[in-house]
Motif scaffolding. Structure first.
Motif, PDB file in Angstrom:
ATOM      1  N   LEU A   1       0.837  -1.201   0.000  1.00 56.36           N
ATOM      2  CA  LEU A   1       0.000   0.000   0.000  1.00 56.36           C
ATOM      3  C   LEU A   1       0.872   1.250   0.000  1.00 56.36           C
ATOM      4  O   LEU A   1       2.005   1.239   0.465  1.00 56.36           O
ATOM      5  CB  LEU A   1      -0.907   0.012   1.233  1.00 56.36           C
ATOM      6  CG  LEU A   1      -1.932  -1.105   1.330  1.00 56.36           C
ATOM      7  CD1 LEU A   1      -2.642  -1.046   2.672  1.00 56.36           C
ATOM      8  CD2 LEU A   1      -2.934  -1.010   0.196  1.00 56.36           C
ATOM      9  N   GLU A   2       0.295   2.351  -0.490  1.00 54.95           N
ATOM     10  CA  GLU A   2       0.996   3.627  -0.457  1.00 54.95           C
ATOM     11  C   GLU A   2       1.216   4.049   0.994  1.00 54.95           C
ATOM     12  O   GLU A   2       0.448   3.687   1.884  1.00 54.95           O
ATOM     13  CB  GLU A   2       0.194   4.689  -1.205  1.00 54.95           C
ATOM     14  CG  GLU A   2       0.086   4.410  -2.684  1.00 54.95           C
ATOM     15  CD  GLU A   2      -0.775   5.428  -3.394  1.00 54.95           C
ATOM     16  OE1 GLU A   2      -1.196   6.433  -2.780  1.00 54.95           O
ATOM     17  OE2 GLU A   2      -1.031   5.216  -4.586  1.00 54.95           O
ATOM     18  N   GLN A   3       2.242   4.845   1.221  1.00 53.61           N
ATOM     19  CA  GLN A   3       2.638   5.256   2.569  1.00 53.61           C
ATOM     20  C   GLN A   3       1.494   5.919   3.329  1.00 53.61           C
ATOM     21  O   GLN A   3       1.244   5.582   4.488  1.00 53.61           O
ATOM     22  CB  GLN A   3       3.849   6.193   2.499  1.00 53.61           C
ATOM     23  CG  GLN A   3       4.327   6.697   3.844  1.00 53.61           C
ATOM     24  CD  GLN A   3       4.871   5.599   4.747  1.00 53.61           C
ATOM     25  OE1 GLN A   3       5.378   4.597   4.275  1.00 53.61           O
ATOM     26  NE2 GLN A   3       4.745   5.784   6.041  1.00 53.61           N
ATOM     27  N   ASP A   4       0.774   6.839   2.695  1.00 50.84           N
ATOM     28  CA  ASP A   4      -0.298   7.539   3.415  1.00 50.84           C
ATOM     29  C   ASP A   4      -1.427   6.585   3.812  1.00 50.84           C
ATOM     30  O   ASP A   4      -2.020   6.719   4.876  1.00 50.84           O
ATOM     31  CB  ASP A   4      -0.830   8.724   2.606  1.00 50.84           C
ATOM     32  CG  ASP A   4      -1.472   8.320   1.292  1.00 50.84           C
ATOM     33  OD1 ASP A   4      -1.008   7.343   0.675  1.00 50.84           O
ATOM     34  OD2 ASP A   4      -2.433   9.001   0.871  1.00 50.84           O
ATOM     35  N   VAL A   5      -1.708   5.579   3.000  1.00 48.77           N
ATOM     36  CA  VAL A   5      -2.739   4.596   3.352  1.00 48.77           C
ATOM     37  C   VAL A   5      -2.262   3.743   4.524  1.00 48.77           C
ATOM     38  O   VAL A   5      -3.030   3.476   5.458  1.00 48.77           O
ATOM     39  CB  VAL A   5      -3.092   3.723   2.131  1.00 48.77           C
ATOM     40  CG1 VAL A   5      -4.083   2.637   2.510  1.00 48.77           C
ATOM     41  CG2 VAL A   5      -3.654   4.582   1.002  1.00 48.77           C
TER      42      VAL A   5
ATOM     43  N   GLU B   1      -0.235   4.628   6.842  1.00 43.54           N
ATOM     44  CA  GLU B   1      -0.286   5.468   8.041  1.00 43.54           C
ATOM     45  C   GLU B   1      -1.705   5.563   8.584  1.00 43.54           C
ATOM     46  O   GLU B   1      -1.922   5.514   9.793  1.00 43.54           O
ATOM     47  CB  GLU B   1       0.266   6.858   7.731  1.00 43.54           C
ATOM     48  CG  GLU B   1       1.772   6.861   7.512  1.00 43.54           C
ATOM     49  CD  GLU B   1       2.294   8.189   7.002  1.00 43.54           C
ATOM     50  OE1 GLU B   1       1.493   9.145   6.817  1.00 43.54           O
ATOM     51  OE2 GLU B   1       3.519   8.280   6.780  1.00 43.54           O
ATOM     52  N   ARG B   2      -2.689   5.698   7.690  1.00 42.95           N
ATOM     53  CA  ARG B   2      -4.082   5.771   8.145  1.00 42.95           C
ATOM     54  C   ARG B   2      -4.513   4.460   8.790  1.00 42.95           C
ATOM     55  O   ARG B   2      -5.211   4.457   9.796  1.00 42.95           O
ATOM     56  CB  ARG B   2      -4.999   6.138   6.985  1.00 42.95           C
ATOM     57  CG  ARG B   2      -4.896   7.613   6.633  1.00 42.95           C
ATOM     58  CD  ARG B   2      -5.866   7.976   5.554  1.00 42.95           C
ATOM     59  NE  ARG B   2      -5.050   8.412   4.422  1.00 42.95           N
ATOM     60  CZ  ARG B   2      -5.341   8.252   3.155  1.00 42.95           C
ATOM     61  NH1 ARG B   2      -6.445   7.653   2.808  1.00 42.95           N
ATOM     62  NH2 ARG B   2      -4.545   8.679   2.218  1.00 42.95           N
ATOM     63  N   LEU B   3      -4.088   3.348   8.199  1.00 42.54           N
ATOM     64  CA  LEU B   3      -4.416   2.045   8.798  1.00 42.54           C
ATOM     65  C   LEU B   3      -3.723   1.871  10.141  1.00 42.54           C
ATOM     66  O   LEU B   3      -4.316   1.353  11.087  1.00 42.54           O
ATOM     67  CB  LEU B   3      -4.032   0.911   7.848  1.00 42.54           C
ATOM     68  CG  LEU B   3      -4.886   0.794   6.585  1.00 42.54           C
ATOM     69  CD1 LEU B   3      -4.309  -0.264   5.659  1.00 42.54           C
ATOM     70  CD2 LEU B   3      -6.332   0.475   6.940  1.00 42.54           C
ATOM     71  N   ALA B   4      -2.475   2.310  10.239  1.00 42.55           N
ATOM     72  CA  ALA B   4      -1.751   2.197  11.504  1.00 42.55           C
ATOM     73  C   ALA B   4      -2.438   3.026  12.590  1.00 42.55           C
ATOM     74  O   ALA B   4      -2.451   2.644  13.758  1.00 42.55           O
ATOM     75  CB  ALA B   4      -0.299   2.638  11.320  1.00 42.55           C
ATOM     76  N   ALA B   5      -3.036   4.147  12.207  1.00 46.84           N
ATOM     77  CA  ALA B   5      -3.747   4.983  13.178  1.00 46.84           C
ATOM     78  C   ALA B   5      -4.956   4.253  13.764  1.00 46.84           C
ATOM     79  O   ALA B   5      -5.363   4.525  14.889  1.00 46.84           O
ATOM     80  CB  ALA B   5      -4.181   6.290  12.523  1.00 46.84           C
ATOM     81  N   LEU B   6      -5.521   3.324  13.012  1.00 41.99           N
ATOM     82  CA  LEU B   6      -6.667   2.553  13.508  1.00 41.99           C
ATOM     83  C   LEU B   6      -6.265   1.487  14.531  1.00 41.99           C
ATOM     84  O   LEU B   6      -7.119   0.947  15.235  1.00 41.99           O
ATOM     85  CB  LEU B   6      -7.392   1.878  12.338  1.00 41.99           C
ATOM     86  CG  LEU B   6      -8.225   2.780  11.449  1.00 41.99           C
ATOM     87  CD1 LEU B   6      -8.690   2.010  10.215  1.00 41.99           C
ATOM     88  CD2 LEU B   6      -9.417   3.332  12.205  1.00 41.99           C
ATOM     89  N   GLU B   7      -5.000   1.186  14.624  1.00 42.72           N
ATOM     90  CA  GLU B   7      -4.545   0.119  15.526  1.00 42.72           C
ATOM     91  C   GLU B   7      -4.949   0.352  16.978  1.00 42.72           C
ATOM     92  O   GLU B   7      -5.157  -0.593  17.719  1.00 42.72           O
ATOM     93  CB  GLU B   7      -3.024  -0.054  15.436  1.00 42.72           C
ATOM     94  CG  GLU B   7      -2.565  -0.679  14.142  1.00 42.72           C
ATOM     95  CD  GLU B   7      -1.068  -0.843  14.069  1.00 42.72           C
ATOM     96  OE1 GLU B   7      -0.355  -0.532  15.051  1.00 42.72           O
ATOM     97  OE2 GLU B   7      -0.585  -1.273  13.012  1.00 42.72           O
ATOM     98  N   SER B   8      -5.090   1.606  17.380  1.00 44.29           N
ATOM     99  CA  SER B   8      -5.450   1.888  18.770  1.00 44.29           C
ATOM    100  C   SER B   8      -6.960   1.833  19.010  1.00 44.29           C
ATOM    101  O   SER B   8      -7.414   1.987  20.142  1.00 44.29           O
ATOM    102  CB  SER B   8      -4.908   3.261  19.174  1.00 44.29           C
ATOM    103  OG  SER B   8      -5.495   4.260  18.359  1.00 44.29           O
ATOM    104  N   SER B   9      -7.742   1.595  17.939  1.00 46.10           N
ATOM    105  CA  SER B   9      -9.203   1.531  18.067  1.00 46.10           C
ATOM    106  C   SER B   9      -9.631   0.238  18.739  1.00 46.10           C
ATOM    107  O   SER B   9      -8.929  -0.767  18.694  1.00 46.10           O
ATOM    108  CB  SER B   9      -9.851   1.617  16.687  1.00 46.10           C
ATOM    109  OG  SER B   9      -9.525   2.835  16.066  1.00 46.10           O
TER     110      SER B   9
END
Length: 109
Positions: free
Chosen positions: A13-17, A19-27
């Motif tokens: 995946l592209e870097q920005d995608v 990063e967005r997925l990694a941000a969901l890890e804390s959900s």
């Protein structure tokens, strides 16, 4: 899967995608499942939309959109085509760029 095998966003995946997925890890789990359901629905919608567009594109071409093989000999394949019907007569307007000039040609069909 064990607790040591925590999944990571795919490197394809592209870097920005990623990063967005990694941000969901804390959900929490419920939020992740809701997001997953939404993404599945979104993917299905995009597939259906693409299929409908390709079918419409075929219909449009059969309704007067010229096939690139049908371009006049003096019109390049990269020319854009507008099809207009005026007083029952169909006209194909071809337009393309050559250097700093915009060239055009009108063909009655």
């Amino acid at each position: 899967m064990t607790t040591n095998d925590r999944p990571r966003p795919p490197s394809a995946l592209e870097q920005d995608v990623r990063e967005r997925l990694a941000a969901l890890e804390s959900s929490d789990v419920e939020t992740l499942r809701v997001a997953s359901d939404y993404l599945e629905e979104l993917a299905a919608w995009k597939v259906a939309t693409a299929e409908a567009s390709s079918k419409e594109g075929c219909d449009e071409q059969s309704e007067g959109e010229p096939d690139p093989d049908e371009y006049p000999a003096d019109v390049p394949d990269r020319a854009s085509v507008s099809v207009k019907e005026i007083a029952g007569t169909t006209y194909h307007y071809y337009q393309w760029r050559e250097s700093d000039r915009i060239e055009s040609k009108t063909v009655q069909r």
